[in-house]
Design a protein around this motif. Structure first.
Motif, PDB file in Angstrom:
ATOM      1  N   SER A 289     -20.933 -37.989  18.670  1.00 25.29           N
ATOM      2  CA  SER A 289     -19.588 -37.570  18.268  1.00 25.29           C
ATOM      3  C   SER A 289     -19.343 -37.832  16.794  1.00 25.29           C
ATOM      4  O   SER A 289     -19.828 -38.825  16.235  1.00 25.29           O
ATOM      5  CB  SER A 289     -18.515 -38.314  19.082  1.00 25.29           C
ATOM      6  N   GLN A 300     -12.145 -34.627  16.737  1.00 26.32           N
ATOM      7  CA  GLN A 300     -13.392 -35.220  17.222  1.00 26.32           C
ATOM      8  C   GLN A 300     -14.229 -34.100  17.830  1.00 26.32           C
ATOM      9  O   GLN A 300     -13.752 -33.381  18.697  1.00 26.32           O
ATOM     10  CB  GLN A 300     -13.141 -36.307  18.269  1.00 26.32           C
ATOM     11  N   THR A 301     -15.447 -33.963  17.358  1.00 29.08           N
ATOM     12  CA  THR A 301     -16.358 -32.959  17.899  1.00 29.08           C
ATOM     13  C   THR A 301     -17.599 -33.666  18.413  1.00 29.08           C
ATOM     14  O   THR A 301     -18.104 -34.602  17.781  1.00 29.08           O
ATOM     15  CB  THR A 301     -16.715 -31.898  16.843  1.00 29.08           C
ATOM     16  N   SER A 338     -20.898 -28.798  24.181  1.00 27.78           N
ATOM     17  CA  SER A 338     -20.112 -29.465  23.143  1.00 27.78           C
ATOM     18  C   SER A 338     -18.637 -29.414  23.498  1.00 27.78           C
ATOM     19  O   SER A 338     -18.188 -28.583  24.297  1.00 27.78           O
ATOM     20  CB  SER A 338     -20.345 -28.815  21.771  1.00 27.78           C
ATOM     21  N   THR A 340     -14.753 -30.087  21.399  1.00 28.11           N
ATOM     22  CA  THR A 340     -14.002 -30.394  20.180  1.00 28.11           C
ATOM     23  C   THR A 340     -12.520 -30.439  20.510  1.00 28.11           C
ATOM     24  O   THR A 340     -11.995 -29.557  21.197  1.00 28.11           O
ATOM     25  CB  THR A 340     -14.261 -29.334  19.090  1.00 28.11           C
ATOM     26  N   GLY A 355      -8.630 -26.843  20.844  1.00 30.63           N
ATOM     27  CA  GLY A 355     -10.023 -27.228  20.986  1.00 30.63           C
ATOM     28  C   GLY A 355     -10.735 -26.374  22.013  1.00 30.63           C
ATOM     29  O   GLY A 355     -10.218 -25.352  22.483  1.00 30.63           O
TER      30      GLY A 355
END
Length: 717
Positions: A289, A300-301, A338, A340, A355
């Motif tokens: 992350s 935050q990705t 993933s 985000t 997101g």
């Protein structure tokens, strides 16, 4: 007190202990506290209900860090206990989403194993209700675990825990920080003879040995006051013996050939109490992350991967003559993707969040089965089978993906009023293909100090669990002892829901909180799961229509060394018309359900939990903690005059813990706290049943754990 006051509409509490450490590197401690608050703000729970478990709450549960994660969650309202370590939240089967530091873990195939352990958590929360749009896919409850780290949990600890039924559990953890780096690691090994629930009411189960190990590692690099990179990895590996159920009648062995000398050599004197079935479950996961603050924008990705597999090994003779099939089965799911999440503070009255989540998944399923071939000389309309088994190999694999996008605005038009509205777009392209746009809105009104009313509506979209779907070839089993009653296997469908929720919470006195919540879910293609064969592997199916509704009440009080809490909940979950996985059902059950509502097998009318703790000598270096917990269930469903038409008997179990702590007991500079603990599960040795062995998708009978006394010692350094 395991549950720390329900909140509606506020930001989740950040563990205060991120600043409760030494003054070495104080600047970095303050920076990490700031980043923890920013990460928590990415996940607004406005309008939903959140139950918090702080580090102190977890330590007061009997067992503490050694307790299964489900034992902690059962202290929250509307969480019902089931066999195989499963829990049901607000009448849903298994739609529970687990997150680590805000990042969702893709689903896995484990049935018994606890992939995530209580000792991984510094704190955690359970969020239910009409969820805001950032929560997708699994929405009955979102369990977010704030993992231990090198700032909040610096130093080391080793412990040994065990007792009855060969229970032996050594564990270790260590965390620290230096400069811009902090790290933490913890692991344990579990050996016992209570791996799976007993199939009999006896004190000890037959054939129930379990060996497990778990590990979590966490490392973070804080580049500056607005940037942090973290890597979290975990491993869970578990092997189980499946408990035997004595006294079963052989179902697929003709008396004419059982009496022959050939049959005696082939089958021997196989008794159901001496079968030898095993299951192995493995899970590995990793999360990388990046968290960043850019003025009014924070995000935050993360990249996520998870591999999980399950292998069932039958008793090659016993499974065949008792079930008509001895099937060696294996399933595995590999997921990578993933997530985000971003927060944009547009104006004082508007906070926009947006997101996505996207995962590519590969599912494989393989079976090798021995079955009896049907003979042509059946008598009295009943089929006859050849005594020589034949082998059937089957397998399937599929690669697909699931994805979701969201955007929402948290708007405060007037003082004390918050409106959170947004949209979510989800899709699945796996065994099934479907998409949906889902509007959501939540309103929170705080008319006076300490009081909050909330109401919300959420449109939900839930893909069928990829790991619970397999492309079985029904034609291969035609005219065998494993032939299904119905040769139909429509593919599982995505569930679509209308979810309504409302309630209020109030601080009655300082330290005393209470809350009430009510909900209704109207479902199309409601997803359910069941065990329909000898392998303990869950299979998915859909009810065309489903309804779940209920209410819950919770209260807690904290003052000095005292902590007391209690809650109860009522729910009703029903469905009708099976529209997928039809081959798993008997013809009579399938026909009845087509036009009639039935209770879902996991429907439990009343659920409650309560507990309290008192710390003696709490202002000294040798505090003594006394705590108790209680879990009550009115009973899950069982077959009666109609499918799932009855319930197993109600039960209530009590647990107890005594924990004595000493600071600097050995007067050695590097040794800190020493802790001795005594835990008693099911204090009054209540014999109670979780499952009767009957009901839709229910396997063998399952009984709760009888009285179990465990002790432990741990040393911090």
């Amino acid at each position: 007190m395991p549950v720390q006051g329900a909140t509606v509409g506020g930001e989740k509490k950040v563990p205060t202990s991120v600043t409760e450490t030494s003054r070495v590197g104080e600047d970095h401690i303050i920076v990490n506290a700031h980043l923890e608050r920013a990460r928590s703000a990415l996940q607004s729970s406005t309008g939903a209900t959140t139950y918090n478990f702080s580090r102190k709450n977890i330590e007061k549960i009997p067992g503490g860090d050694n307790a299964p994660l489900t034992a902690v969650l059962l202290q929250a309202p509307s969480v019902a206990q089931d066999s195989y370590g499963q829990i049901h939240i607000r009448g849903d089967h298994n739609e529970v989403q687990f997150r680590l530091d805000g990042v969702a873990l893709p689903e896995g195939v484990s049935v018994f194993g606890q992939t995530l352990m209580t000792r991984f958590a510094h704190s955690m929360s359970l969020t239910t209700g009409a969820l805001p749009s950032e929560y997708g896919f699994l929405q009955a409850g979102v369990i977010d675990i704030n993992t231990k780290n090198g700032f909040s949990d610096s130093g080391g600890n080793i412990s040994i825990y065990g007792g009855a039924r060969d229970y032996f559990m050594p564990s270790a953890q260590y965390g620290g920080h230096k400069g811009k780096w902090d790290w933490f690691g913890t692991g344990d090994f579990v050996h016992n003879r209570i791996g799976i629930e007993n199939t009999t009411p006896h004190f000890n189960a037959l054939h129930d040995l379990s060996n497990q190990y778990h590990f979590l590692g966490h490392v973070r690099y804080t580049a500056d006051a607005d940037t942090r990179v973290s890597l979290t990895t975990g491993v869970a590996n578990a092997e189980y013996q499946l408990p035997n159920n004595p006294g079963l009648q052989r179902q697929f062995a003709n008396p004419s050939f059982l009496e022959s000398s050939f049959s005696q050599r082939l089958y021997g004197n196989v008794d159901s109490s001496s079968l030898n079935e095993h299951q192995k479950e493995i899970t590995d996961f990793g999360i990388l992350s990046l968290q960043k603050e850019l003025g009014k924008l924070s995000f935050q990705t993360s990249g996520v991967l998870r591999y999980s597999s399950l292998r069932y090994s039958p008793d090659p003779i016993g499974d065949l003559i008792y079930n008509g099939i001895a099937q060696r089965a294996a399933r595995a799911v590999f997921s990578t993707g993933s997530q985000t999440d971003a927060t944009w503070r547009v104006a004082p009255k508007h906070t926009v969040r947006f997101g996505y989540q996207a995962y590519v998944e590969r599912n494989t399923s393989k079976t090798d089965a021995n079955v009896y071939a049907q003979s042509e000389d059946g008598t009295n309309g009943q089929p006859s089978y050849s005594p020589i088994p034949v082998n059937i190999h089957d397998g399937s694999g599929r690669t697909g993906w699931v994805y979701g996008l969201y955007a929402q605005d948290e708007w405060k038009p007037v003082r004390n009023l918050t409106i959170n509205y947004g949209l979510r777009f989800d899709g699945v392209d796996e065994y099934t293909h479907a998409k949906q746009v889902s509007p959501r809105i939540n309103i929170v009104y705080r008319p006076w100090h300490g009081g909050a009313f909330h109401a919300g509506y959420s449109r939900y979209f839930t893909p069928p669990p990829f790991e619970a779907v397999s492309g079985v070839s029904l034609s291969k089993y035609r005219n065998t002892s494993a032939s299904p009653a119905i040769f139909e296997n429509t593919m599982a469908k995505a569930e679509r829901d209308h979810y309504f929720d409302s309630g209020f919470s109030q601080t009655i006195l300082p330290g005393w909180h209470a809350s009430f919540d009510a909900y209704v879910k109207l479902a199309k293609n409601m997803i359910d799961e069941g065990q329909f064969g000898s392998p303990v592997i869950l299979s998915v199916f859909n009810y065309r229509r489903g309804q779940v509704h209920g209410f819950e009440f919770a209260t807690d009080y904290t003052h000095g060394p005292w902590n007391v809490y209690g809650n109860f909940a009522w729910s009703r979950a029903i469905g009708k018309n099976i529209v997928s996985g039809q081959w798993n059902f008997s013809a009579d059950d399938f026909s009845y359900i087509q036009h009639r509502w039935i209770h879902l097998d996991h429907d439990q009318r009343w659920t409650a939990s309560a507990g309290g703790s008192y710390t003696f000598f709490h202002q000294t270096g040798h505090p003594l903690l006394f705590s108790t917990t209680m879990v009550y269930g009115s009973g899950l469903r069982a077959d009666g005059a109609v499918p799932n038409g009855a319930s197993v008997p109600q039960y209530a179990t009590f647990n107890l813990a005594l924990v004595q702590s000493f600071k600097d007991l050995f007067h050695v500079s590097f040794l800190k706290q020493t802790q001795l603990r005594l835990d008693v599960t099911n204090l009054f040795d209540k014999t109670y049943m979780l499952r009767s062995g009957s009901g839709i998708g229910v396997g063998a009978p399952q009984y709760g754990l009888r009285r179990t006394i465990l002790t432990g010692i741990s040393q911090s350094f």
